[in-house]
Design a protein around this motif. Structure first.
Motif, PDB file in Angstrom:
ATOM      1  N   UNK A 277      61.947  59.901 -40.684  1.00 40.94           N
ATOM      2  CA  UNK A 277      61.922  59.941 -42.216  1.00 40.94           C
ATOM      3  C   UNK A 277      62.351  58.403 -42.442  1.00 40.94           C
ATOM      4  N   UNK A 278      61.828  57.540 -41.793  1.00 34.01           N
ATOM      5  CA  UNK A 278      62.108  56.043 -41.981  1.00 34.01           C
ATOM      6  C   UNK A 278      60.865  55.528 -42.229  1.00 34.01           C
ATOM      7  N   UNK A 279      60.828  53.956 -42.305  1.00 30.29           N
ATOM      8  CA  UNK A 279      59.652  53.263 -42.641  1.00 30.29           C
ATOM      9  C   UNK A 279      58.862  53.155 -41.394  1.00 30.29           C
ATOM     10  N   UNK A 280      57.383  52.974 -41.419  1.00 34.80           N
ATOM     11  CA  UNK A 280      56.458  52.839 -40.360  1.00 34.80           C
ATOM     12  C   UNK A 280      57.220  51.836 -39.358  1.00 34.80           C
ATOM     13  N   UNK A 281      57.688  50.716 -39.731  1.00 36.65           N
ATOM     14  CA  UNK A 281      58.317  49.760 -38.909  1.00 36.65           C
ATOM     15  C   UNK A 281      59.392  50.213 -38.219  1.00 36.65           C
TER      16      UNK A 281
END
Length: 261
Positions: free
Chosen positions: A107-111
Protein backbone atom coordinates in the motif's frame (compact mmCIF):
# COMPACT_ATOMS: atom_id res chain seq x y z
CA UNK A 1 23.05 -6.79 -14.14
CA UNK A 2 25.48 -9.57 -13.41
CA UNK A 3 25.75 -12.15 -16.16
CA UNK A 4 25.14 -15.72 -15.10
CA UNK A 5 27.41 -18.31 -16.59
CA UNK A 6 25.28 -21.42 -16.16
CA UNK A 7 23.25 -20.88 -19.30
CA UNK A 8 25.20 -22.89 -21.85
CA UNK A 9 26.98 -25.29 -19.56
CA UNK A 10 23.92 -27.30 -18.64
CA UNK A 11 24.45 -26.65 -14.92
CA UNK A 12 21.04 -26.20 -13.29
CA UNK A 13 20.28 -22.95 -11.50
CA UNK A 14 18.35 -24.90 -8.86
CA UNK A 15 18.57 -28.56 -8.02
CA UNK A 16 16.10 -30.45 -5.82
CA UNK A 17 16.71 -34.01 -4.68
CA UNK A 18 14.39 -36.35 -2.74
CA UNK A 19 12.29 -33.52 -1.34
CA UNK A 20 9.47 -34.36 1.07
CA UNK A 21 7.13 -31.79 2.58
CA UNK A 22 4.84 -32.53 5.51
CA UNK A 23 2.14 -30.37 7.08
CA UNK A 24 1.98 -31.98 10.50
CA UNK A 25 1.46 -35.68 9.76
CA UNK A 26 0.07 -35.11 6.24
CA UNK A 27 2.60 -35.63 3.47
CA UNK A 28 2.10 -33.01 0.74
CA UNK A 29 5.22 -33.74 -1.34
CA UNK A 30 6.72 -37.20 -1.74
CA UNK A 31 10.32 -37.68 -2.93
CA UNK A 32 10.49 -35.02 -5.68
CA UNK A 33 13.73 -34.45 -7.59
CA UNK A 34 14.06 -31.87 -10.38
CA UNK A 35 16.57 -29.51 -11.99
CA UNK A 36 15.56 -25.95 -12.90
CA UNK A 37 17.55 -24.31 -15.71
CA UNK A 38 17.58 -20.63 -16.52
CA UNK A 39 17.28 -21.09 -20.28
CA UNK A 40 13.84 -22.71 -19.89
CA UNK A 41 10.54 -21.65 -18.40
CA UNK A 42 9.46 -24.64 -16.30
CA UNK A 43 5.74 -25.24 -15.72
CA UNK A 44 4.26 -27.31 -12.88
CA UNK A 45 0.86 -28.73 -13.79
CA UNK A 46 -1.57 -31.12 -12.12
CA UNK A 47 -4.99 -31.22 -10.45
CA UNK A 48 -5.85 -29.08 -7.42
CA UNK A 49 -4.21 -30.24 -4.23
CA UNK A 50 -1.51 -32.26 -6.04
CA UNK A 51 1.37 -30.44 -4.32
CA UNK A 52 2.63 -28.21 -7.13
CA UNK A 53 2.28 -24.93 -5.17
CA UNK A 54 3.67 -26.55 -2.02
CA UNK A 55 6.76 -27.65 -3.94
CA UNK A 56 7.12 -24.21 -5.54
CA UNK A 57 7.01 -22.62 -2.08
CA UNK A 58 9.75 -25.00 -0.91
CA UNK A 59 12.09 -23.46 -3.52
CA UNK A 60 12.35 -20.19 -1.57
CA UNK A 61 11.41 -21.43 1.89
CA UNK A 62 7.96 -19.85 1.91
CA UNK A 63 6.75 -22.95 3.76
CA UNK A 64 8.85 -21.72 6.72
CA UNK A 65 5.96 -19.35 7.47
CA UNK A 66 3.69 -22.33 8.23
CA UNK A 67 4.49 -23.67 11.73
CA UNK A 68 3.44 -27.27 10.96
CA UNK A 69 5.47 -27.50 7.72
CA UNK A 70 8.57 -29.68 7.60
CA UNK A 71 10.81 -29.98 4.54
CA UNK A 72 13.44 -32.69 4.04
CA UNK A 73 15.74 -33.59 1.16
CA UNK A 74 18.09 -31.18 -0.59
CA UNK A 75 17.34 -27.99 -2.54
CA UNK A 76 20.34 -26.10 -3.91
CA UNK A 77 20.64 -22.69 -5.55
CA UNK A 78 23.88 -22.47 -7.53
CA UNK A 79 25.21 -25.42 -5.51
CA UNK A 80 24.32 -23.86 -2.14
CA UNK A 81 21.89 -25.71 0.18
CA UNK A 82 19.04 -23.24 0.76
CA UNK A 83 17.97 -25.08 3.94
CA UNK A 84 21.46 -24.89 5.50
CA UNK A 85 21.41 -23.31 8.97
CA UNK A 86 23.58 -20.39 7.84
CA UNK A 87 21.33 -19.42 4.93
CA UNK A 88 19.97 -15.86 5.17
CA UNK A 89 16.30 -16.38 4.27
CA UNK A 90 15.70 -12.70 3.48
CA UNK A 91 18.62 -12.78 1.05
CA UNK A 92 17.39 -16.09 -0.39
CA UNK A 93 13.97 -14.61 -1.15
CA UNK A 94 15.64 -11.72 -2.96
CA UNK A 95 17.56 -14.23 -5.10
CA UNK A 96 14.48 -16.44 -5.58
CA UNK A 97 11.56 -14.05 -6.00
CA UNK A 98 7.90 -15.04 -5.75
CA UNK A 99 4.88 -13.72 -7.62
CA UNK A 100 1.62 -14.83 -6.01
CA UNK A 101 -1.75 -15.83 -7.42
CA UNK A 102 -3.43 -12.64 -6.23
CA UNK A 103 -1.51 -9.47 -7.02
CA UNK A 104 -0.22 -8.07 -3.71
CA UNK A 105 1.32 -4.63 -4.23
CA UNK A 106 2.39 -2.81 -1.07
CA UNK A 107 0.00 0.00 0.00
CA UNK A 108 2.63 2.49 -1.19
CA UNK A 109 3.27 4.46 -4.36
CA UNK A 110 4.18 2.65 -7.59
CA UNK A 111 7.71 4.07 -7.21
CA UNK A 112 8.06 2.88 -3.60
CA UNK A 113 6.78 -0.61 -4.50
CA UNK A 114 9.81 -1.02 -6.77
CA UNK A 115 12.34 1.00 -4.74
CA UNK A 116 11.65 -0.75 -1.43
CA UNK A 117 13.62 -3.96 -2.11
CA UNK A 118 16.71 -2.32 -3.63
CA UNK A 119 16.77 0.10 -0.66
CA UNK A 120 16.67 -2.55 2.06
CA UNK A 121 19.17 -4.77 0.22
CA UNK A 122 21.52 -1.83 -0.40
CA UNK A 123 21.43 -2.32 -4.18
CA UNK A 124 21.06 1.35 -5.10
CA UNK A 125 22.82 4.32 -3.53
CA UNK A 126 21.01 7.64 -3.82
CA UNK A 127 17.95 8.87 -5.68
CA UNK A 128 19.51 8.75 -9.16
CA UNK A 129 20.45 5.08 -8.85
CA UNK A 130 17.01 4.25 -7.42
CA UNK A 131 15.29 6.10 -10.27
CA UNK A 132 17.27 3.96 -12.72
CA UNK A 133 16.34 0.71 -10.98
CA UNK A 134 12.66 1.71 -10.87
CA UNK A 135 12.57 2.62 -14.56
CA UNK A 136 14.52 -0.47 -15.66
CA UNK A 137 12.33 -2.82 -13.61
CA UNK A 138 9.08 -1.26 -14.86
CA UNK A 139 10.36 -1.39 -18.45
CA UNK A 140 11.27 -5.08 -18.10
CA UNK A 141 7.80 -5.73 -16.70
CA UNK A 142 6.21 -3.94 -19.66
CA UNK A 143 4.63 -1.33 -17.40
CA UNK A 144 6.78 1.81 -17.75
CA UNK A 145 4.82 3.48 -20.56
CA UNK A 146 1.55 2.98 -18.67
CA UNK A 147 2.70 4.39 -15.32
CA UNK A 148 5.69 6.72 -15.92
CA UNK A 149 3.55 9.85 -15.35
CA UNK A 150 1.94 8.55 -12.17
CA UNK A 151 4.75 6.97 -10.16
CA UNK A 152 3.48 8.65 -6.98
CA UNK A 153 0.03 7.06 -7.31
CA UNK A 154 -0.72 4.07 -5.09
CA UNK A 155 0.16 0.67 -6.52
CA UNK A 156 -3.20 -0.60 -5.32
CA UNK A 157 -4.98 1.86 -7.67
CA UNK A 158 -3.78 -0.02 -10.76
CA UNK A 159 -5.89 -2.61 -12.58
CA UNK A 160 -5.44 -6.28 -11.62
CA UNK A 161 -3.23 -7.03 -14.62
CA UNK A 162 -1.12 -3.92 -14.01
CA UNK A 163 -0.80 -4.82 -10.32
CA UNK A 164 0.52 -8.26 -11.27
CA UNK A 165 3.09 -6.71 -13.63
CA UNK A 166 4.02 -4.31 -10.81
CA UNK A 167 4.62 -7.33 -8.55
CA UNK A 168 6.82 -8.88 -11.27
CA UNK A 169 8.72 -5.56 -11.57
CA UNK A 170 9.13 -5.55 -7.77
CA UNK A 171 10.60 -9.07 -7.89
CA UNK A 172 12.96 -8.09 -10.74
CA UNK A 173 14.15 -4.92 -8.94
CA UNK A 174 16.37 -6.86 -6.50
CA UNK A 175 18.15 -8.61 -9.39
CA UNK A 176 16.95 -12.16 -8.63
CA UNK A 177 18.27 -15.34 -10.20
CA UNK A 178 14.97 -17.21 -10.12
CA UNK A 179 11.36 -16.03 -10.34
CA UNK A 180 8.65 -18.34 -9.00
CA UNK A 181 5.10 -17.65 -10.19
CA UNK A 182 2.19 -19.29 -8.40
CA UNK A 183 -0.73 -19.19 -10.86
CA UNK A 184 0.03 -15.55 -11.71
CA UNK A 185 -2.89 -15.21 -14.15
CA UNK A 186 -5.71 -17.01 -12.35
CA UNK A 187 -7.25 -13.74 -11.09
CA UNK A 188 -6.81 -11.92 -14.43
CA UNK A 189 -8.90 -11.44 -17.57
CA UNK A 190 -7.73 -12.87 -20.94
CA UNK A 191 -6.12 -9.61 -22.14
CA UNK A 192 -4.13 -9.15 -18.92
CA UNK A 193 -3.22 -12.86 -19.03
CA UNK A 194 -1.84 -12.48 -22.57
CA UNK A 195 0.33 -9.56 -21.39
CA UNK A 196 1.76 -11.60 -18.50
CA UNK A 197 2.46 -14.50 -20.87
CA UNK A 198 4.27 -12.17 -23.30
CA UNK A 199 6.26 -10.84 -20.36
CA UNK A 200 7.27 -14.37 -19.28
CA UNK A 201 8.53 -15.01 -22.83
CA UNK A 202 10.58 -11.79 -22.73
CA UNK A 203 12.10 -12.57 -19.31
CA UNK A 204 13.04 -16.12 -20.28
CA UNK A 205 16.81 -16.67 -20.24
CA UNK A 206 17.41 -13.62 -18.08
CA UNK A 207 16.01 -15.41 -15.02
CA UNK A 208 15.16 -19.03 -14.31
CA UNK A 209 11.34 -18.99 -14.26
CA UNK A 210 9.05 -21.59 -12.70
CA UNK A 211 5.31 -21.20 -13.11
CA UNK A 212 2.53 -23.16 -11.42
CA UNK A 213 -0.56 -23.12 -13.61
CA UNK A 214 -3.98 -24.77 -13.67
CA UNK A 215 -4.19 -24.07 -17.39
CA UNK A 216 -2.59 -26.71 -19.58
CA UNK A 217 -2.98 -24.34 -22.54
CA UNK A 218 -0.95 -21.75 -20.65
CA UNK A 219 1.76 -24.29 -19.78
CA UNK A 220 1.94 -25.27 -23.47
CA UNK A 221 2.22 -21.61 -24.52
CA UNK A 222 4.80 -20.30 -22.04
CA UNK A 223 7.05 -23.20 -20.98
CA UNK A 224 9.77 -25.31 -22.53
CA UNK A 225 9.80 -27.87 -19.68
CA UNK A 226 6.79 -29.27 -17.82
CA UNK A 227 6.51 -31.31 -14.63
CA UNK A 228 3.24 -33.12 -13.96
CA UNK A 229 2.35 -33.55 -10.28
CA UNK A 230 -0.25 -35.93 -8.89
CA UNK A 231 -0.98 -36.80 -5.25
CA UNK A 232 2.24 -35.18 -4.03
CA UNK A 233 4.51 -36.99 -6.47
CA UNK A 234 6.13 -35.69 -9.63
CA UNK A 235 4.86 -38.25 -12.11
CA UNK A 236 6.68 -37.01 -15.19
CA UNK A 237 9.05 -34.24 -16.24
CA UNK A 238 10.33 -33.40 -19.71
CA UNK A 239 10.11 -31.17 -22.74
CA UNK A 240 6.72 -29.45 -22.76
CA UNK A 241 6.02 -30.60 -26.33
CA UNK A 242 6.68 -34.24 -25.34
CA UNK A 243 4.57 -34.06 -22.17
CA UNK A 244 1.59 -32.73 -24.15
CA UNK A 245 1.91 -34.83 -27.32
CA UNK A 246 3.66 -38.00 -26.24
CA UNK A 247 3.61 -38.49 -22.45
CA UNK A 248 5.35 -41.62 -21.14
CA UNK A 249 3.09 -42.14 -18.13
CA UNK A 250 -0.56 -43.22 -18.31
CA UNK A 251 -1.49 -40.84 -15.47
CA UNK A 252 -0.05 -37.90 -17.41
CA UNK A 253 -1.93 -38.92 -20.53
CA UNK A 254 -5.19 -39.29 -18.58
CA UNK A 255 -4.79 -35.81 -17.09
CA UNK A 256 -3.84 -34.16 -20.39
CA UNK A 257 -6.78 -35.76 -22.19
CA UNK A 258 -9.17 -34.60 -19.47
CA UNK A 259 -9.93 -37.94 -17.88
CA UNK A 260 -9.52 -36.38 -14.43
CA UNK A 261 -8.44 -33.12 -12.78
Amino acid sequence: MTENHTQNTGIPKMRARNVDVYYGTKQAIDDVSIDVHEEHVTAFIGPSGCGKSTFLRALNRMNDTIPSAKVSGTIELEGEDIYASGMDVVQLRARVGMVFQKPNPFPKSIYENIAYGPKIHGLAEGKGALDEVVERSLRRAGLWEEVKDRLEDSGTALSGGQQQRLCIARAIAVDPEVILMDEPCSALDPIATAKIEELIAELRGRYAIVIVTHSMQQAARVSQRTAFFHLGKMVEYGKTSDIFTNPRETRTKDYITGRYG
